[in-house]
Design a protein around this motif. Structure first.
Motif, short mmCIF file in Angstrom:
data_model
loop_
_atom_site.label_atom_id
_atom_site.label_comp_id
_atom_site.label_asym_id
_atom_site.label_seq_id
_atom_site.Cartn_x
_atom_site.Cartn_y
_atom_site.Cartn_z
N ILE A 1 50.31 52.47 68.05
CA ILE A 1 50.84 52.68 69.39
C ILE A 1 51.90 53.78 69.38
CG2 ILE A 1 52.19 51.61 71.24
CD1 ILE A 1 50.75 49.02 70.71
N LEU A 2 52.77 53.77 68.37
CA LEU A 2 53.81 54.80 68.29
C LEU A 2 53.21 56.18 68.09
CD1 LEU A 2 56.51 52.94 66.15
CD2 LEU A 2 56.42 53.26 68.63
N ARG A 3 52.11 56.26 67.31
CA ARG A 3 51.46 57.56 67.12
C ARG A 3 50.83 58.04 68.42
NH1 ARG A 3 48.28 56.48 62.83
NH2 ARG A 3 46.43 56.00 64.08
N ALA A 4 50.24 57.11 69.16
CA ALA A 4 49.67 57.50 70.46
C ALA A 4 50.76 57.97 71.41
CB ALA A 4 48.90 56.32 71.07
N LEU A 5 51.93 57.31 71.40
CA LEU A 5 53.04 57.73 72.25
C LEU A 5 53.55 59.11 71.85
CD1 LEU A 5 55.13 57.12 74.45
CD2 LEU A 5 56.51 55.95 72.70
N ARG A 6 53.69 59.35 70.56
CA ARG A 6 54.16 60.66 70.09
C ARG A 6 53.20 61.76 70.48
NH1 ARG A 6 55.76 57.76 65.37
NH2 ARG A 6 53.80 58.36 64.36
N PHE A 7 51.91 61.54 70.29
CA PHE A 7 50.94 62.58 70.63
C PHE A 7 50.89 62.79 72.14
CE2 PHE A 7 46.69 64.14 71.68
CZ PHE A 7 46.64 65.27 70.87
N THR A 8 51.05 61.70 72.92
CA THR A 8 51.09 61.85 74.38
C THR A 8 52.24 62.75 74.80
OG1 THR A 8 50.09 59.66 74.69
CG2 THR A 8 51.30 60.60 76.55
N LEU A 9 53.43 62.50 74.26
CA LEU A 9 54.60 63.31 74.61
C LEU A 9 54.43 64.74 74.13
CD1 LEU A 9 57.43 60.75 73.78
CD2 LEU A 9 56.63 61.43 76.04
N LEU A 10 53.89 64.92 72.92
CA LEU A 10 53.74 66.27 72.36
C LEU A 10 52.77 67.10 73.17
CD1 LEU A 10 54.21 68.37 70.12
CD2 LEU A 10 52.39 67.24 68.81
N GLN A 11 51.58 66.59 73.40
CA GLN A 11 50.58 67.40 74.10
C GLN A 11 50.96 67.60 75.57
OE1 GLN A 11 48.22 66.45 76.52
NE2 GLN A 11 48.74 64.28 76.68
N ALA A 12 51.57 66.60 76.20
CA ALA A 12 51.97 66.76 77.59
C ALA A 12 53.11 67.77 77.72
CB ALA A 12 52.39 65.42 78.19
N GLY A 13 54.07 67.71 76.80
CA GLY A 13 55.18 68.67 76.84
C GLY A 13 54.71 70.09 76.58
N VAL B 1 53.57 53.53 82.31
CA VAL B 1 54.23 53.48 83.62
C VAL B 1 55.71 53.79 83.46
CG1 VAL B 1 54.85 51.98 85.53
CG2 VAL B 1 52.54 51.89 84.59
N ALA B 2 56.35 53.26 82.43
CA ALA B 2 57.77 53.53 82.20
C ALA B 2 58.00 55.01 81.93
CB ALA B 2 58.29 52.69 81.03
N LEU B 3 57.12 55.61 81.14
CA LEU B 3 57.23 57.05 80.86
C LEU B 3 57.09 57.86 82.14
CD1 LEU B 3 57.28 59.50 78.94
CD2 LEU B 3 54.81 59.21 78.64
N GLY B 4 56.09 57.53 82.96
CA GLY B 4 55.89 58.26 84.20
C GLY B 4 57.04 58.12 85.17
N ALA B 5 57.55 56.88 85.30
CA ALA B 5 58.68 56.67 86.21
C ALA B 5 59.91 57.44 85.75
CB ALA B 5 58.99 55.17 86.29
N THR B 6 60.14 57.50 84.45
CA THR B 6 61.28 58.25 83.92
C THR B 6 61.16 59.72 84.26
OG1 THR B 6 61.52 56.66 82.11
CG2 THR B 6 62.58 58.81 81.85
N MET C 1 51.42 57.09 91.25
CA MET C 1 50.05 56.59 91.15
C MET C 1 49.29 57.24 90.01
SD MET C 1 49.66 54.25 93.38
CE MET C 1 47.94 54.11 92.98
N VAL C 2 49.71 58.45 89.62
CA VAL C 2 49.01 59.16 88.55
C VAL C 2 49.09 58.39 87.23
CG1 VAL C 2 48.94 61.33 87.25
CG2 VAL C 2 49.44 61.35 89.68
N VAL C 3 50.17 57.62 87.01
CA VAL C 3 50.37 56.99 85.70
C VAL C 3 49.60 55.69 85.57
CG1 VAL C 3 52.64 58.03 85.57
CG2 VAL C 3 52.42 55.68 86.37
N PHE C 4 49.00 55.19 86.63
CA PHE C 4 48.21 53.96 86.53
C PHE C 4 46.77 54.31 86.17
CE2 PHE C 4 51.74 52.57 89.17
CZ PHE C 4 52.03 51.33 88.63
N PRO C 5 46.29 53.90 85.00
CA PRO C 5 44.92 54.25 84.59
C PRO C 5 43.89 53.60 85.51
CG PRO C 5 46.23 53.46 82.72
CD PRO C 5 47.00 53.14 83.97
N PRO C 6 42.97 54.38 86.06
CA PRO C 6 41.91 53.78 86.90
C PRO C 6 41.11 52.72 86.17
CG PRO C 6 41.95 56.17 87.16
CD PRO C 6 42.88 55.85 86.03
N LEU C 7 40.91 52.91 84.86
CA LEU C 7 40.17 51.92 84.08
C LEU C 7 40.89 50.57 84.09
CD1 LEU C 7 37.84 51.32 82.04
CD2 LEU C 7 39.46 51.93 80.25
N VAL C 8 42.21 50.60 83.95
CA VAL C 8 42.99 49.36 83.95
C VAL C 8 42.96 48.71 85.34
CG1 VAL C 8 45.32 48.43 83.69
CG2 VAL C 8 44.46 50.11 82.07
#
Length: 477
Positions: free
Chosen positions: A44-56, A243-248, A377-384
């Protein structure tokens, strides 16, 4: 707050919170790891790091590339070429991501056009899978979006500012610092927030171009947890982190200024930058930048056209499966677009049109909420959301009967941030130009709608409807 805005906010809350609550209830009773171990899980931490890296990186490169393209476009004289380029830059916003990902592979992949050209010249070409391919695809999608957002912000800079700057001999850098940047800064913050969220929640692009477990984002990890492992507890933790990341990000970048623009002048806007002399001195760099941007954005579309025409296009189009899929997609797209436009009008009108009585600090807080919630609304996955609604509905009815309605509502919610941006920008420009005049005339009810809102909203509403319809057609998740 007007009742349509209340109803829209209530609907958004039900659409998002009900399926999340259903998944949380299921996850609480499901076997699996506890919360503490999940929060420290290296996957999970690796997924979070890659999310922040590629998005930034994607957001930063989109902004850096967009600025010279923006000024090159504005330095060119209006005509068929600039009109065609602006239309081309609108296409990535509505292109299905799965099609774009395959087109980018066809152009920049190891067996693509660029790689073949490099091999012909005796040069090597690296693999685009992983972080380079994900960032490349995100810049393809989001650089035109940043250009359009900043272009709208500069369009409302009063023409007298430009004329005064030319009379006192102000150079291009001084004009950028004193005139353009104050007008662009709020729009850039809002656009960067939206692009970051789009990149952080990217699913199809990462799934196709990620290249392995090391390039997994939170969105893809949620998909894997629900689809392959059915680890609901892990999926809920990932959703809450997203969701917490998006709200921040949204609230850190001041959502109340996402739709703000600069002051309105009496002479209208001047789309040119730096005057005719500066434009003539920058002719070659301008044409080079515009040509490079046109090739970068247009090459994947050209690949799609060529690849599509080389196949049995007539047989595919005339097939019963295609006709059924097309009619279903059109029906869902129209319904989703209507709902998205209605919700965007309700929220935007309440957010940007001032109330006739004083609201104090609550008015600013209300406006922040009305602008920020659609973006979130963008941060809520449609799949979920779909999975949660499936679990919610299966206890009271056959969920497959309600499936078309669920798809329509979720697609409308996902398109709402973009449609609200289009409609809200038009309403903000109206308020700054004619808000006081409308208040003095005392227009209300249908007369207000017929004489004020409809002329302002007619074109943005058509644009927003087309955009929401195209997003629904391209939905993959």
């Amino acid at each position: 707050m007007a009742w349509p805005a209340r109803l829209t906010l209530l609907a958004l809350g039900l659409i998002c919170l009900t399926p999340i609550a259903a998944l949380m209830a299921l996850g609480a009773n499901a076997p699996g790891s506890d919360l503490a171990s999940l929060l420290s899980d290296p996957v999970i931490l690796r997924a979070l790091r890659f999310t922040l890296l590629q998005a930034g990186l994607s957001t930063l490169l989109s902004v850096i590339v967009a600025l010279p393209v923006l000024y090159a476009l504005r330095a060119m004289r209006p005509g068929y070429v600039t009109g065609a380029l602006r239309s081309l830059f609108a296409l990535p916003l509505v292109l299905p991501q799965i099609v774009a990902a395959l087109a980018i592979v066809g152009v920049y992949g190891q067996a693509g056009w660029v790689a073949d050209s490099a091999d012909f010249m005796g040069l090597g070409w690296p693999s685009i899978y992983g972080l380079p391919g994900v960032v490349l695809a995100h810049v393809f999608f989001n650089m035109p979006l940043i250009v359009r957002v900043l272009d709208q912000a500069l369009d409302v800079v009063p023409a007298e500012y430009r004329k005064t700057a030319a009379q006192i001999g102000m150079g291009p850098l001084a004009q950028f610092r004193l005139i353009d940047w104050p007008a662009m800064a709020p729009a850039m913050r809002g656009g960067a927030a939206l692009v970051f969220l789009l990149c952080a929640t990217s699913f199809t692009i990462v799934l196709v171009l990620g290249g392995g477990p090391r390039s997994t984002t939170l969105e893809v990890a949620i998909y894997q947890a629900l689809t392959f492992d059915f680890d609901v507890r892990r999926a809920v933790v990932l959703v809450l982190m997203q969701v917490a990341l998006g709200a921040t990000v949204v609230f850190a970048l001041s959502p109340s200024r996402i739709m703000d623009h600069g002051p309105m002048g009496v002479m209208g806007a001047n789309p040119r930058f730096g005057g005719d002399d500066a434009s003539s001195r920058m002719k070659f760099p301008t044409y080079f930048v515009v040509f490079a941007a046109g090739v970068f954005v247009g090459a994947p579309f050209l690949f799609v056209v060529i690849d599509g025409l080389s196949g049995d296009l007539t047989g595919v189009v005339s097939g019963s499966a295609f006709l059924h899929a097309a009619s279903t997609s059109a029906a869902i797209g129209v319904c989703s677009a209507v709902l998205a436009c209605a919700g965007a009008i309700a929220l935007s009108a309440t957010a940007v049109v001032p109330r006739r009585r004083k609201t104090g600090n609550g008015g600013g807080l209300l406006r922040n909420m009305l602008v920020a919630l659609p973006v979130l609304m963008v941060v809520f996955p449609p799949l979920v959301l779909s999975a949660g609604w499936f679990l919610t509905l299966r206890s009271i009815m056959d969920p497959f009967i309600a499936a078309p309605l669920v798809v329509v509502v979720i697609n409308a919610a996902m398109a709402l941030p973009f449609v609200a941006r289009i409609i809200g920008t038009a309403l903000m420009a109206y308020r700054q130009r004619y808000g006081r005049l409308e208040a003095q005339l005392g227009l209300r009810g249908m007369a207000r709608f017929r004489l004020v809102f409809w002329p302002v909203l007619r074109l943005p509403l058509v644009t927003g409807f087309a955009f929401a319809f195209a997003l629904s057609l391209g939905d993959f998740g």
